[in-house]
Design a protein around this motif. Structure first.
Motif, PDB file in Angstrom:
ATOM      1  N   ALA A   1      44.640  43.813  46.189  1.00  0.00           N
ATOM      2  CA  ALA A   1      44.968  44.551  47.420  1.00  0.00           C
ATOM      3  C   ALA A   1      45.338  46.008  47.161  1.00  0.00           C
ATOM      4  N   ASP A   2      45.632  46.340  45.909  1.00  0.00           N
ATOM      5  CA  ASP A   2      46.074  47.689  45.565  1.00  0.00           C
ATOM      6  C   ASP A   2      44.858  48.577  45.280  1.00  0.00           C
TER       7      ASP A   2
ATOM      8  N   ASP B   1      49.632  35.051  43.241  1.00  0.00           N
ATOM      9  CA  ASP B   1      50.271  36.163  43.947  1.00  0.00           C
ATOM     10  C   ASP B   1      50.057  37.472  43.189  1.00  0.00           C
ATOM     11  N   LYS B   2      50.115  37.429  41.868  1.00  0.00           N
ATOM     12  CA  LYS B   2      49.882  38.623  41.061  1.00  0.00           C
ATOM     13  C   LYS B   2      48.440  39.096  41.182  1.00  0.00           C
TER      14      LYS B   2
ATOM     15  N   LYS C   1      46.383  38.510  43.749  1.00  0.00           N
ATOM     16  CA  LYS C   1      46.184  39.032  45.097  1.00  0.00           C
ATOM     17  C   LYS C   1      46.767  40.432  45.253  1.00  0.00           C
ATOM     18  N   ALA C   2      47.927  40.650  44.658  1.00  0.00           N
ATOM     19  CA  ALA C   2      48.558  41.970  44.747  1.00  0.00           C
ATOM     20  C   ALA C   2      47.697  43.029  44.076  1.00  0.00           C
TER      21      ALA C   2
END
Length: 458
Positions: A98-99, A91-92, A94-95
């Motif tokens: 995406a940023d 999740d980290k 992917k975040a």
């Protein structure tokens, strides 16, 4: 906690307890086991060994989905979920990907390329360095770097440190510091021997150069860089979060994921791994040698250090690049090598369970060595807790043998096999670090070990 046992799934077979090198798994036969975190070194061998599981077929989609959500796994994961498991940090990752304001860099450990293809149907030990680079690029990382490069960097620093200790006086024997589970074990159980550890950071943590040297090369703002490491080791998450790992001015490595988790991510993003073209890692910090490659097997750090150390001491080419005297899978082996006028006495410990008698003999003055390599996992990083899950015990030995053979084959096929001959290593010293074990490199690439007990409980 990084390593966990799900009491709802655990059947109490205690096979995990049998492989735990520090006897951290406690409980009665037939009852759910618990981890004693005061002992656990986060190696993940219990994760590899565990056979108790939940599956969609046997337990139903609702139960399975609940457990998958608890572990923060992608919805595309459909494989059995075992009682012993490690944290998932996708999740980290992917975040960060995406940023659009974040610059993502990834580094990939030597042992990952020896096993990643297994999760896509390849034979055990298939080496896929170039498809690995291509997959990381398709995922969307801005820079695709290689921990093999920083392994070469480690040899320059560690080899120079060893030479200084041997020739100028220093704490001996010097222990390798590449394996965070081993370092944690020493800190907890033999803190009086902490000065025997090399002060070098591990290759993962020498990734501090990505946020410094790498940022300068591409004119990046280091404050915007997010570095991901892909590791065969579950303890690397603990290592990258150690409070002292910030010599870049930031957290040197932001998040560590395992080989298994990278396979999850590739599948989750719909990337057809087997049909990817062959691509290279980004330069200059994607250039590596055979010496960097063999860090993934037991004896590999020792051999890589000898290849460079011999030439630094004597000023002459090493007679044989293959230092077979330090290869093998014996629990503890020693060798004496003539390096110029020095009789270099070395030792290699395979598997953390086997290090205690060695340490006790050193304390008792019964063992006279200059340099000792210690790896926690059975045959080094290729058998790490974060590698592809081996469902059958009969597969395990075959996989370890195949991955080890693949490592040495990859080493032999590379055009440069000594760390000090890597042109990118030469360049980083010329342009940035100046000299091995010098003021600049010591600040960036070395550290102090033996932290407080509170750090282990994070």
């Amino acid at each position: 906690m990084i390593i966990n046992i799900d009491k709802d799934i655990c059947t109490g077979c205690r096979e995990c307890a049998e492989v735990c090198p520090v006897s951290a798994i406690e409980g009665e036969q037939g009852k759910a086991q618990e981890i004693n975190y005061d002992k656990c070194v986060m190696c993940g061998q219990c994760v590899q060994k565990c056979k108790s599981y939940v599956s969609i077929v046997e337990h139903g989609a609702e139960v399975y989905d609940q457990k998958r959500a608890e572990r923060n796994l992608p919805a595309t994961v459909k494989e059995p979920l075992f009682a012993a498991y490690n944290n998932c940090n996708l999740d980290k990752v992917k975040a960060a990907l995406a940023d659009k304001n974040v610059i993502t860099m990834v580094e990939c450990a030597p042992a990952v390329r020896m096993a990643i293809a297994e999760d896509f149907g390849a034979e055990l030990g298939t080496v896929e360095a170039k498809k690995l680079a291509a997959a990381l690029r398709r995922i969307g990382f801005d820079k695709i770097y290689d921990t093999n490069f920083t392994a070469d960097l480690t040899i320059m620093e560690e080899g120079t440190e060893l030479i200084k200790r041997v020739t100028e006086g220093g704490k001996l024997p010097m222990f390798t510091s590449c394996c965070p589970a081993w370092v944690s074990f020493l800190e907890r159980n033999y803190p009086e021997m902490k000065d025997n550890l090399s002060t070098c950071k591990s290759p993962q943590q020498m990734g501090a150069v990505f946020k410094t040297y790498g940022a300068k090369l591409d004119n990046y703002d280091p404050a915007k860089i997010f570095t991901v490491s892909v590791m065969p080791c579950t303890c690397k998450e603990f290592e990258c979060n150690r409070e002292e790992m910030n010599s870049s001015g930031y957290q040197d490595v932001d998040v560590a994921i395992t080989t298994r988790e990278l396979a999850y991510l590739i599948k989750d993003m719909g990337i057809d791994f087997n049909h990817l073209p062959d691509e290279d890692f980004d330069q200059p910090m994607g250039m590596y040698t055979g010496a960097g490659t063999i860090f993934g097997v037991t004896g590999g750090v020792m051999e890589a250090a000898i290849r460079t150390g011999y030439e630094l001491i004597t000023g002459k080419p090493i007679p044989a690049v293959d230092v077979t005297a330090v290869r093998g899978s014996d629990t503890f082996r020693t060798a004496t090598l003539q390096v110029g006028d020095i009789e270099l006495k070395v030792g290699i410990v395979t598997g953390l369970k086997n290090v205690i008698p060695v340490l006790e003999d050193i304390k008792a003055g019964k063992l006279d060595l200059h340099f000792i390599e210690v790896m926690t996992c059975p045959v080094g990083c290729v058998s790490g807790g974060g590698q592809p899950k081996l469902l059958l015990d009969s597969e395990r030995e075959a996989a370890y043998e195949a991955r080890t053979k693949g490592t040495y084959a990859h080493d032999a096929e590379l055009p440069i096999r000594k760390s000090h001959e890597n042109p990118a290593i030469v360049k980083i010293y010329e342009e940035y670090l100046l000299t091995p074990n010098g003021k600049e490199s010591h600040h960036m690439l070395h550290t102090k070990y033996c932290i407080g007990e509170n750090e282990f409980k994070k």
